[in-house]
Design a protein around this motif. Structure first.
Motif, PDB file in Angstrom:
ATOM      1  N   ILE A  49       0.850  -1.194   0.000  1.00  0.00           N
ATOM      2  CA  ILE A  49       0.000   0.000   0.000  1.00  0.00           C
ATOM      3  C   ILE A  49       0.886   1.246   0.000  1.00  0.00           C
ATOM      4  O   ILE A  49       1.886   1.313   0.723  1.00  0.00           O
ATOM      5  CB  ILE A  49      -0.933   0.006   1.230  1.00  0.00           C
ATOM      6  CG1 ILE A  49      -1.833  -1.235   1.211  1.00  0.00           C
ATOM      7  CG2 ILE A  49      -1.773   1.273   1.272  1.00  0.00           C
ATOM      8  CD1 ILE A  49      -2.603  -1.469   2.502  1.00  0.00           C
ATOM      9  N   GLU A  50       0.515   2.229  -0.795  1.00  0.00           N
ATOM     10  CA  GLU A  50       1.293   3.462  -0.909  1.00  0.00           C
ATOM     11  C   GLU A  50       0.367   4.670  -0.866  1.00  0.00           C
ATOM     12  O   GLU A  50      -0.627   4.731  -1.605  1.00  0.00           O
ATOM     13  CB  GLU A  50       2.086   3.468  -2.220  1.00  0.00           C
ATOM     14  CG  GLU A  50       2.893   4.724  -2.450  1.00  0.00           C
ATOM     15  CD  GLU A  50       3.586   4.727  -3.815  1.00  0.00           C
ATOM     16  OE1 GLU A  50       4.358   5.653  -4.069  1.00  0.00           O
ATOM     17  OE2 GLU A  50       3.338   3.805  -4.619  1.00  0.00           O
ATOM     18  N   VAL A  51       0.675   5.633   0.006  1.00  0.00           N
ATOM     19  CA  VAL A  51      -0.111   6.871   0.085  1.00  0.00           C
ATOM     20  C   VAL A  51       0.388   7.828  -0.987  1.00  0.00           C
ATOM     21  O   VAL A  51       1.566   8.188  -1.010  1.00  0.00           O
ATOM     22  CB  VAL A  51       0.009   7.521   1.474  1.00  0.00           C
ATOM     23  CG1 VAL A  51      -0.796   8.824   1.529  1.00  0.00           C
ATOM     24  CG2 VAL A  51      -0.459   6.568   2.566  1.00  0.00           C
ATOM     25  N   VAL A  52      -0.504   8.250  -1.878  1.00  0.00           N
ATOM     26  CA  VAL A  52      -0.115   9.161  -2.965  1.00  0.00           C
ATOM     27  C   VAL A  52      -0.763  10.537  -2.836  1.00  0.00           C
ATOM     28  O   VAL A  52      -0.420  11.458  -3.576  1.00  0.00           O
ATOM     29  CB  VAL A  52      -0.440   8.549  -4.349  1.00  0.00           C
ATOM     30  CG1 VAL A  52       0.365   7.280  -4.578  1.00  0.00           C
ATOM     31  CG2 VAL A  52      -1.943   8.280  -4.497  1.00  0.00           C
ATOM     32  N   MET A  53      -1.710  10.677  -1.890  1.00  0.00           N
ATOM     33  CA  MET A  53      -2.344  11.981  -1.675  1.00  0.00           C
ATOM     34  C   MET A  53      -2.937  12.004  -0.277  1.00  0.00           C
ATOM     35  O   MET A  53      -3.401  10.981   0.238  1.00  0.00           O
ATOM     36  CB  MET A  53      -3.435  12.253  -2.708  1.00  0.00           C
ATOM     37  CG  MET A  53      -4.164  13.561  -2.485  1.00  0.00           C
ATOM     38  SD  MET A  53      -4.883  14.212  -4.013  1.00  0.00           S
ATOM     39  CE  MET A  53      -3.404  14.780  -4.841  1.00  0.00           C
ATOM     40  N   ALA A  54      -2.895  13.190   0.360  1.00  0.00           N
ATOM     41  CA  ALA A  54      -3.431  13.334   1.708  1.00  0.00           C
ATOM     42  C   ALA A  54      -4.009  14.732   1.874  1.00  0.00           C
ATOM     43  O   ALA A  54      -3.477  15.708   1.336  1.00  0.00           O
ATOM     44  CB  ALA A  54      -2.334  13.094   2.744  1.00  0.00           C
ATOM     45  N   PHE A  55      -5.113  14.811   2.636  1.00  0.00           N
ATOM     46  CA  PHE A  55      -5.775  16.088   2.910  1.00  0.00           C
ATOM     47  C   PHE A  55      -5.947  16.265   4.414  1.00  0.00           C
ATOM     48  O   PHE A  55      -6.257  15.310   5.129  1.00  0.00           O
ATOM     49  CB  PHE A  55      -7.167  16.134   2.262  1.00  0.00           C
ATOM     50  CG  PHE A  55      -7.164  16.081   0.768  1.00  0.00           C
ATOM     51  CD1 PHE A  55      -7.005  17.237   0.013  1.00  0.00           C
ATOM     52  CD2 PHE A  55      -7.336  14.873   0.097  1.00  0.00           C
ATOM     53  CE1 PHE A  55      -7.019  17.185  -1.375  1.00  0.00           C
ATOM     54  CE2 PHE A  55      -7.354  14.813  -1.285  1.00  0.00           C
ATOM     55  CZ  PHE A  55      -7.186  15.970  -2.025  1.00  0.00           C
ATOM     56  N   ASP A  56      -5.754  17.493   4.883  1.00  0.00           N
ATOM     57  CA  ASP A  56      -6.041  17.837   6.266  1.00  0.00           C
ATOM     58  C   ASP A  56      -6.327  19.333   6.308  1.00  0.00           C
ATOM     59  O   ASP A  56      -6.176  20.026   5.297  1.00  0.00           O
ATOM     60  CB  ASP A  56      -4.877  17.477   7.193  1.00  0.00           C
ATOM     61  CG  ASP A  56      -5.327  17.246   8.640  1.00  0.00           C
ATOM     62  OD1 ASP A  56      -5.502  16.075   9.037  1.00  0.00           O
ATOM     63  OD2 ASP A  56      -5.531  18.246   9.361  1.00  0.00           O
ATOM     64  N   ILE A  57      -6.736  19.832   7.481  1.00  0.00           N
ATOM     65  CA  ILE A  57      -7.017  21.269   7.605  1.00  0.00           C
ATOM     66  C   ILE A  57      -6.289  21.888   8.794  1.00  0.00           C
ATOM     67  O   ILE A  57      -6.522  23.045   9.122  1.00  0.00           O
ATOM     68  CB  ILE A  57      -8.536  21.540   7.709  1.00  0.00           C
ATOM     69  CG1 ILE A  57      -9.158  20.781   8.872  1.00  0.00           C
ATOM     70  CG2 ILE A  57      -9.237  21.176   6.403  1.00  0.00           C
ATOM     71  CD1 ILE A  57     -10.644  21.105   9.099  1.00  0.00           C
ATOM     72  N   ASP A  58      -5.391  21.133   9.434  1.00  0.00           N
ATOM     73  CA  ASP A  58      -4.628  21.650  10.571  1.00  0.00           C
ATOM     74  C   ASP A  58      -3.317  22.274  10.089  1.00  0.00           C
ATOM     75  O   ASP A  58      -2.604  21.684   9.273  1.00  0.00           O
ATOM     76  CB  ASP A  58      -4.341  20.524  11.574  1.00  0.00           C
ATOM     77  CG  ASP A  58      -3.797  21.048  12.891  1.00  0.00           C
ATOM     78  OD1 ASP A  58      -2.648  21.529  12.905  1.00  0.00           O
ATOM     79  OD2 ASP A  58      -4.522  20.989  13.904  1.00  0.00           O
ATOM     80  N   GLN A  59      -3.004  23.451  10.623  1.00  0.00           N
ATOM     81  CA  GLN A  59      -1.815  24.206  10.214  1.00  0.00           C
ATOM     82  C   GLN A  59      -0.532  23.398  10.357  1.00  0.00           C
ATOM     83  O   GLN A  59       0.412  23.552   9.577  1.00  0.00           O
ATOM     84  CB  GLN A  59      -1.708  25.481  11.072  1.00  0.00           C
ATOM     85  CG  GLN A  59      -0.534  26.386  10.738  1.00  0.00           C
ATOM     86  CD  GLN A  59      -0.669  27.029   9.363  1.00  0.00           C
ATOM     87  OE1 GLN A  59      -1.751  27.474   8.986  1.00  0.00           O
ATOM     88  NE2 GLN A  59       0.406  27.058   8.602  1.00  0.00           N
ATOM     89  N   ARG A  60      -0.463  22.505  11.347  1.00  0.00           N
ATOM     90  CA  ARG A  60       0.763  21.745  11.620  1.00  0.00           C
ATOM     91  C   ARG A  60       0.951  20.566  10.680  1.00  0.00           C
ATOM     92  O   ARG A  60       1.968  19.885  10.731  1.00  0.00           O
ATOM     93  CB  ARG A  60       0.749  21.280  13.076  1.00  0.00           C
ATOM     94  CG  ARG A  60       0.835  22.423  14.068  1.00  0.00           C
ATOM     95  CD  ARG A  60       0.319  22.048  15.433  1.00  0.00           C
ATOM     96  NE  ARG A  60      -1.122  21.784  15.428  1.00  0.00           N
ATOM     97  CZ  ARG A  60      -1.830  21.546  16.530  1.00  0.00           C
ATOM     98  NH1 ARG A  60      -1.223  21.536  17.706  1.00  0.00           N
ATOM     99  NH2 ARG A  60      -3.124  21.318  16.462  1.00  0.00           N
TER     100      ARG A  60
END
Length: 388
Positions: A49-60
């Motif tokens: 398994i490979e992560v190719v995209m990620a989304f978040d809304i925290d500044q850190r």
């Protein structure tokens, strides 16, 4: 084997445990792999398994390599594999909507939520980004209560040609109107949902005990399940308005295996309180009262303590590989067996024994038909309860 390319929404504790686990098991041989339900599914091991995209809304986390972001505050899960190289994938700013609860903004120094000062992407921008990343599966780890945000990302997924795993209690696969199932089927995409069951968590254990009562002729008269924890999930759920679908999901998971459905006053299941020093440790208290031979009363009490996020990561790894298997086979729509086995609130509830049989036959490509399953369980189906 080719890699299974995934996109993740929400780089919190669950995403941290999932990514740590991918790399942890990548370095293991099958005989040394402890804690997995399946070492290999369709030729794929966890390390594929490979992560190719990620989304978040925290500044850190926004603008940070995803393999660094999983260790950023307010994440507090156990670090069991810290030696992870940079991924080259930067966490992108996500859509906010109802993806966080206002009371978390300035809660305390350790658990405060820092909203990123970045422009929110449009639906078109997210669809374009998903396509460019070549992601095959979108994994939803948004906080409980993120109804609007989940539906926004689900729309992006099928429009971008990406399969879906919905790990939270927003009813997508189990939507009684079948709207989302139809969209994914028309797009030729599989989906699994809703609301992930932990590997050995409060709900799956409560279900097994409830099924045991039914099989041993004990009349279950009332029961509760109370859960406490100190991670951001439990902090988020202090906002009781976000809990409606979570309580439905957990309660129906247990009701589905009772010999007879309990009245609303006789069953209480749901998150109970936030205890900061517990961090990612979840403590569950289960009580079951009933009557056995001769109408004699009995009761059972159980206390379960588990690290919450790793407890679901192995299940997520199996879900991802089942979706990839479906993609390889050209299967679309709701994956009924995997949804029933891996999720608390599938479209149709089955006992865990039945769901286990279904998922094993799905993996082995024996292709159990619905009619066979209905015969196996005596012709009975239990649709998941509608929200509310």
């Amino acid at each position: 084997m080719d890699k299974i390319k995934i996109a993740i929404i929400g780089i919190g504790n669950c995403a941290s445990s999932l990514i740590q686990g991918i790399h942890y098991y990548r370095e293991k041989a099958s005989q040394d792999a402890i804690g997995l339900m399946h070492w290999e599914i369709g030729g794929y091991t966890p390390g594929d398994i490979e992560v190719v995209m990620a989304f978040d809304i925290d500044q850190r986390k926004v603008g940070v390599d995803v393999h660094e972001a999983i260790f950023s505050p307010p994440n507090c899960t156990t670090v069991f594999h810290s030696c992870i190289p940079s991924s080259g994938v930067t966490v992108r700013m996500g859509k906010i909507l109802d993806g966080f609860s206002e009371h978390m903004k300035n809660y305390d120094e350790k658990r405060t939520f820092v909203l990123a000062d970045k422009p929110e992407p449009t639906e078109e921008e997210i669809i374009k980004a998903l396509k460019e990343s070549a992601a095959e599966v979108l994994v939803n780890y948004l906080p409980v209560g993120s109804e609007e945000a989940t539906r926004f990302y689900v729309d992006c997924a099928y429009k971008a040609g990406v399969a879906l795993i919905n790990n939270i209690p927003v009813f997508i696969a189990s939507d009684p109107e079948g709207e989302y199932a139809k969209h994914f089927k028309e797009a030729g995409l599989p989906l699994i949902g809703d609301d992930i069951k932990s590997q050995l968590g409060a709900t799956i254990t409560h279900r097994v005990l409830t099924d045991l009562f039914a099989k041993r002729g004990v009349k279950l008269e009332r029961t509760y399940q109370l859960n406490t924890g100190g991670n951001t999930d439990f902090l988020n759920m202090l906002n009781r308005h976000r809990l409606a679908s979570k309580k439905v999901s957990k309660t129906e998971a247990v009701q589905a295996v009772t010999a007879r459905r309990l009245g609303g006053d006789d069953i209480h299941i749901g998150p109970s309180d936030y205890v900061p020093w517990q961090n990612d440790n979840k403590v569950a208290f289960v009580r079951m009262e009933g009557k056995l031979f001769g109408d004699i009363p009995m009761n059972l009490e159980m206390r379960l303590s588990v690290e919450d996020s790793p407890n679901s990561a192995g299940v997520a790894i199996d879900m991802i590989r089942c979706v990839k298997l479906a993609l390889n086979r050209g299967q679309d729509g709701i994956l009924e067996g995997p949804s029933a086995y891996f999720c608390k609130h599938p479209l149709t509830q089955f006992t865990d024994e039945e769901a286990f049989k279904m998922v094993e036959e799905f993996i082995s490509d024996e292709g159990v038909a619905k009619d066979e399953v209905l015969n196996y369980r005596g012709g009975q189906r239990q649709p998941a309860a509608a929200e509310g």
